[in-house]
Design a protein around this motif. Structure first.
Motif, PDB file in Angstrom:
ATOM      1  N   ALA A 239       0.818  -1.221   0.000  1.00 29.22           N
ATOM      2  CA  ALA A 239       0.000   0.000   0.000  1.00 29.22           C
ATOM      3  C   ALA A 239       0.850   1.268   0.000  1.00 29.22           C
ATOM      4  CB  ALA A 239      -0.935  -0.028   1.205  1.00 29.22           C
ATOM      5  N   THR A 240       2.053   1.170   0.530  1.00 27.59           N
ATOM      6  CA  THR A 240       2.907   2.365   0.588  1.00 27.59           C
ATOM      7  C   THR A 240       3.349   2.839  -0.802  1.00 27.59           C
ATOM      8  OG1 THR A 240       4.630   0.801   1.136  1.00 27.59           O
ATOM      9  CG2 THR A 240       3.838   2.180   2.945  1.00 27.59           C
ATOM     10  N   ASP A 241       3.072   2.050  -1.843  1.00 31.28           N
ATOM     11  CA  ASP A 241       3.321   2.529  -3.211  1.00 31.28           C
ATOM     12  C   ASP A 241       2.558   3.818  -3.493  1.00 31.28           C
ATOM     13  OD1 ASP A 241       5.124   0.672  -3.929  1.00 31.28           O
ATOM     14  OD2 ASP A 241       3.817  -0.480  -5.278  1.00 31.28           O
ATOM     15  N   LEU A 242       1.528   4.078  -2.712  1.00 31.56           N
ATOM     16  CA  LEU A 242       0.782   5.324  -2.847  1.00 31.56           C
ATOM     17  C   LEU A 242       1.737   6.526  -2.744  1.00 31.56           C
ATOM     18  CD1 LEU A 242      -2.113   6.541  -3.047  1.00 31.56           C
ATOM     19  CD2 LEU A 242      -2.187   6.546  -0.551  1.00 31.56           C
ATOM     20  N   GLY A 243       2.733   6.362  -1.918  1.00 36.10           N
ATOM     21  CA  GLY A 243       3.734   7.432  -1.756  1.00 36.10           C
ATOM     22  C   GLY A 243       4.464   7.741  -3.053  1.00 36.10           C
ATOM     23  N   TYR A 244       4.766   6.694  -3.838  1.00 33.23           N
ATOM     24  CA  TYR A 244       5.422   6.919  -5.134  1.00 33.23           C
ATOM     25  C   TYR A 244       4.486   7.659  -6.074  1.00 33.23           C
ATOM     26  CZ  TYR A 244       9.113   3.680  -3.786  1.00 33.23           C
ATOM     27  OH  TYR A 244      10.162   3.083  -3.155  1.00 33.23           O
ATOM     28  N   LEU A 245       3.233   7.193  -6.106  1.00 33.21           N
ATOM     29  CA  LEU A 245       2.269   7.800  -7.035  1.00 33.21           C
ATOM     30  C   LEU A 245       2.018   9.270  -6.705  1.00 33.21           C
ATOM     31  CD1 LEU A 245      -0.358   4.977  -7.505  1.00 33.21           C
ATOM     32  CD2 LEU A 245       0.876   6.144  -9.334  1.00 33.21           C
ATOM     33  N   LEU A 246       2.008   9.578  -5.426  1.00 29.74           N
ATOM     34  CA  LEU A 246       1.738  10.966  -5.024  1.00 29.74           C
ATOM     35  C   LEU A 246       3.020  11.801  -4.979  1.00 29.74           C
ATOM     36  CD1 LEU A 246      -0.865  10.381  -2.153  1.00 29.74           C
ATOM     37  CD2 LEU A 246      -1.327  11.366  -4.399  1.00 29.74           C
ATOM     38  N   HIS A 247       4.156  11.160  -5.225  1.00 30.43           N
ATOM     39  CA  HIS A 247       5.453  11.844  -5.122  1.00 30.43           C
ATOM     40  C   HIS A 247       5.643  12.441  -3.731  1.00 30.43           C
ATOM     41  CE1 HIS A 247       6.784  12.230  -9.514  1.00 30.43           C
ATOM     42  NE2 HIS A 247       5.766  11.389  -9.482  1.00 30.43           N
ATOM     43  N   LYS A 248       5.140  11.750  -2.708  1.00 24.91           N
ATOM     44  CA  LYS A 248       5.274  12.259  -1.343  1.00 24.91           C
ATOM     45  C   LYS A 248       5.653  11.089  -0.454  1.00 24.91           C
ATOM     46  CE  LYS A 248       3.668  16.366  -2.423  1.00 24.91           C
ATOM     47  NZ  LYS A 248       4.197  16.223  -3.770  1.00 24.91           N
ATOM     48  N   ASN A 249       6.769  11.246   0.213  1.00 24.92           N
ATOM     49  CA  ASN A 249       7.307  10.192   1.063  1.00 24.92           C
ATOM     50  C   ASN A 249       6.412   9.966   2.291  1.00 24.92           C
ATOM     51  OD1 ASN A 249       8.800   8.657   2.823  1.00 24.92           O
ATOM     52  ND2 ASN A 249      10.729   9.758   2.429  1.00 24.92           N
ATOM     53  N   PRO A 250       5.934   8.731   2.500  1.00 28.78           N
ATOM     54  CA  PRO A 250       5.053   8.473   3.649  1.00 28.78           C
ATOM     55  C   PRO A 250       5.722   8.749   4.998  1.00 28.78           C
ATOM     56  CG  PRO A 250       4.989   6.636   2.105  1.00 28.78           C
ATOM     57  CD  PRO A 250       6.083   7.552   1.649  1.00 28.78           C
ATOM     58  N   ALA A 251       7.041   8.751   5.035  1.00 30.83           N
ATOM     59  CA  ALA A 251       7.720   8.911   6.321  1.00 30.83           C
ATOM     60  C   ALA A 251       7.850  10.376   6.735  1.00 30.83           C
ATOM     61  CB  ALA A 251       9.109   8.278   6.251  1.00 30.83           C
ATOM     62  N   ARG A 252       7.463  11.290   5.856  1.00 32.12           N
ATOM     63  CA  ARG A 252       7.697  12.699   6.188  1.00 32.12           C
ATOM     64  C   ARG A 252       6.409  13.515   6.154  1.00 32.12           C
ATOM     65  NH1 ARG A 252      11.172  16.251   3.413  1.00 32.12           N
ATOM     66  NH2 ARG A 252      10.801  15.241   1.409  1.00 32.12           N
ATOM     67  N   VAL A 253       6.354  14.540   6.985  1.00 29.24           N
ATOM     68  CA  VAL A 253       5.277  15.526   6.903  1.00 29.24           C
ATOM     69  C   VAL A 253       5.804  16.644   6.007  1.00 29.24           C
ATOM     70  CG1 VAL A 253       3.926  17.223   8.195  1.00 29.24           C
ATOM     71  CG2 VAL A 253       4.444  15.001   9.220  1.00 29.24           C
ATOM     72  N   GLN A 254       5.025  17.042   5.023  1.00 33.38           N
ATOM     73  CA  GLN A 254       5.515  18.099   4.124  1.00 33.38           C
ATOM     74  C   GLN A 254       4.560  19.282   4.110  1.00 33.38           C
ATOM     75  OE1 GLN A 254       7.257  16.797   0.326  1.00 33.38           O
ATOM     76  NE2 GLN A 254       6.885  14.710   1.019  1.00 33.38           N
ATOM     77  N   ASP A 255       5.128  20.472   3.994  1.00 33.72           N
ATOM     78  CA  ASP A 255       4.330  21.702   3.973  1.00 33.72           C
ATOM     79  C   ASP A 255       4.532  22.435   2.665  1.00 33.72           C
ATOM     80  OD1 ASP A 255       3.324  21.555   6.520  1.00 33.72           O
ATOM     81  OD2 ASP A 255       5.182  22.338   7.396  1.00 33.72           O
ATOM     82  N   PHE A 256       3.492  23.053   2.185  1.00 35.36           N
ATOM     83  CA  PHE A 256       3.579  23.809   0.932  1.00 35.36           C
ATOM     84  C   PHE A 256       2.901  25.158   1.124  1.00 35.36           C
ATOM     85  CE2 PHE A 256       3.436  19.348   0.179  1.00 35.36           C
ATOM     86  CZ  PHE A 256       4.461  19.126  -0.722  1.00 35.36           C
ATOM     87  N   SER A 257       3.529  26.162   0.551  1.00 34.88           N
ATOM     88  CA  SER A 257       2.925  27.480   0.638  1.00 34.88           C
ATOM     89  C   SER A 257       2.131  27.726  -0.641  1.00 34.88           C
ATOM     90  CB  SER A 257       4.055  28.491   0.800  1.00 34.88           C
ATOM     91  OG  SER A 257       3.506  29.752   0.786  1.00 34.88           O
ATOM     92  N   LEU A 258       0.845  27.999  -0.512  1.00 30.79           N
ATOM     93  CA  LEU A 258       0.000  28.242  -1.683  1.00 30.79           C
ATOM     94  C   LEU A 258      -0.486  29.687  -1.628  1.00 30.79           C
ATOM     95  CD1 LEU A 258      -2.180  25.001  -1.467  1.00 30.79           C
ATOM     96  CD2 LEU A 258      -0.044  25.324  -2.714  1.00 30.79           C
TER      97      LEU A 258
END
Ligand code: SAH
Length: 468
Positions: A12-31
């Protein structure tokens, strides 16, 4: 507002590849309207959930004057935007999960086309039109829909229910499709004026609706709701044009066609191309002509000079280009009989459109190279199967000739917006395939000086419907 995406596909962690977001990290984005956070509340081999949390900044919105949709001063600060999963969710999807939305995955490209068991949960989705509309939008796409209507205020039950729903959508399918469905349908359900206004909204709708929107039973309602604001924008802009010269248009004039025109100027290639295409249309005896991707209307103007042509319609995806066309053609000063011969319409060549039917000839002058190659198939069907005029004239750069432009660095396209430039053999192969598939015959001609080695700078194919 919160969106979670869950899969039980293994691992299931392949979802991380598809979303280009590492499951082990919290990421922030400024919009532009606040911040987005991506994190994974669960990430095991059997079940993985990615969460997109949006933190909308209402005060910042007002400061950046993006909140002008609110009618009152208080309404600018106090509104549902921080809480509702409305149109901002789409913007965030495009910015934070852009590659997944487009269906690209560099690390595991093979995953893109895998049908995954997916569950999307959207908190506080504003459903103007109620749960019925929600179902009518998602069920035809194969989703199981669960929706719980939220009370306006749980502590004051007598206020009753709100328009917000806690929604769970379940389907086995590609992640890119699910994201595209959300991208288009969340703002449709929200049905608020968009806080941002951008003219490429039409193009975005068509791009993200590709492959499903044309066949959706509520296609028209989806399109109308999605483009509600933009349509008005187009009309207003056209009306204003008569009154004032918008200085920003000069910029479009410059940034759009200029580099290519500059390159081609010494041989007046543009004039030759228009003359040749107009001559071809005239000699085919066409009386009703449509210029697809008409841009600033140069061919439309040329065709109007020919009195044997009864009607000329220019179509383009860019309202800005059409604005320039309206000004150049001087719609406001045109005599009424002349004005009745011509129309300009906004539309996309990727989208089947009944307005394109009933023409004797269609022109696609320097247009196909502006489309991503995978989208050409949609254009082919729209033009040769949907519109199906007797004659179709297509021009495109001849890539072989590029070595003759001294100012063009080797390997570069003539224009930054070109997605490809074909050799003569490539264009001929495409034309042959299209002609065979849709029942046309294709003949080829060059436009511009003919070089013994590399041919002419522009190549043209004239398609004639078999039996016509
Ligand atoms: N035919 C014009 C313009 C060519 S530039 C001329 O020869 O001067 C290419 C034009 O195609 C642009 O105006 C662009 O807005 C339009 N275009 C690009 N993609 C399109 C699409 N999907 N549907 C309709 N028009 C499109």
């Amino acid at each position: 507002m919160l969106l979670t995406l869950t899969t039980t596909f293994e691992p299931a962690t392949d979802l991380g590849y598809l979303l280009h977001k590492n499951p082990a990290r919290v990421q922030d984005f400024s919009l532009a309207f606040g911040r987005a956070h991506v994190f994974y509340p669960e990430a095991t081999a059997t079940r993985c959930t990615a969460a997109l949390l949006l933190d909308v900044d209402p005060v910042g919105l007002v400061r950046r004057r993006r909140g002008s949709a609110a009618r009152t001063l208080l309404g600018q600060y106090v509104n549902d935007r921080p809480y509702a999963s409305g149109s901002f969710l789409s913007t965030a999807l495009a910015q934070v999960f852009g590659s997944a939305l487009r269906g690209t995955c560099t690390a595991r490209p093979e995953l893109v086309d895998v049908a995954l068991p997916l569950v999307a949960r959207v908190s506080a989705l504003p459903c103007r039109g109620g749960a019925t509309l929600l179902r009518e939008l998602f069920e035809p796409l194969g989703y199981t829909v669960e929706a719980t209507r939220l009370p306006l205020d749980p502590t004051v039950p007598e206020w009753g229910d709100s328009t917000y729903h806690d929604v769970t959508l379940t389907r086995t399918g590609r992640l890119t499709d699910l994201l595209s469905h959300l991208y288009v349908l969340v703002p449709v359900l929200d049905d608020q004026k968009h806080y941002w206004v951008s003219e490429d909204e039409i193009e975005k709708l068509l791009r993200h609706g590709e492959g499903w929107l044309p066949d959706h039973p509520l296609r028209d309602a989806v399109t109308t709701r999605y483009l509600r604001y933009q349509r008005r924008l187009v009309k207003t802009a056209l009306a204003q044009l008569v009154e004032e010269d918008d200085p920003s248009l000069a910029d479009v004039d410059g940034s759009g066609a200029a580099p290519e025109q500059e390159l081609e100027k010494p041989i007046r290639l543009n004039d030759q191309r228009l003359r040749t295409v107009a001559d071809e249309i005239q000699s085919a005896g066409a009386q009703r002509v449509i210029d697809l991707g008409c841009g600033e209307g140069k061919l439309v103007r040329e065709l109007l000079k020919d009195k044997t042509i009864e009607r000329v319609v220019g179509m383009d995806v860019s309202p800005r280009a059409l604005n320039i066309a309206v000004r150049r053609l001087q719609f406001d000063r045109m005599p009424s009989r002349q004005r009745a011969r011509v129309d300009l319409i906004v539309g996309s060549l990727l989208y089947r459109d009944d307005r394109l039917k009933g023409f004797d000839a269609a022109a696609l002058v320097e247009v196909i190279e502006h489309l991503d190659p995978p989208r050409l198939a949609a254009l082919e069907r729209v033009v040769f199967e949907g519109a199906a005029p007797t004659t179709v004239v297509v021009t495109t750069p001849n890539a072989e000739y590029n070595v003759r432009w001294e100012s063009l660095p080797a390997g570069r396209f003539r224009h930054k917006d070109h997605r490809f430039e074909w050799t003569r053999a490539e264009f001929a192969a495409w034309a042959e395939r299209v002609a065979t598939r849709f029942g046309y015959t294709a003949t080829h001609k060059g436009i511009g000086p003919d070089d013994v080695e590399v041919g002419t700078p522009t190549q043209m194919a004239v398609f004639t419907r078999s039996g016509a």
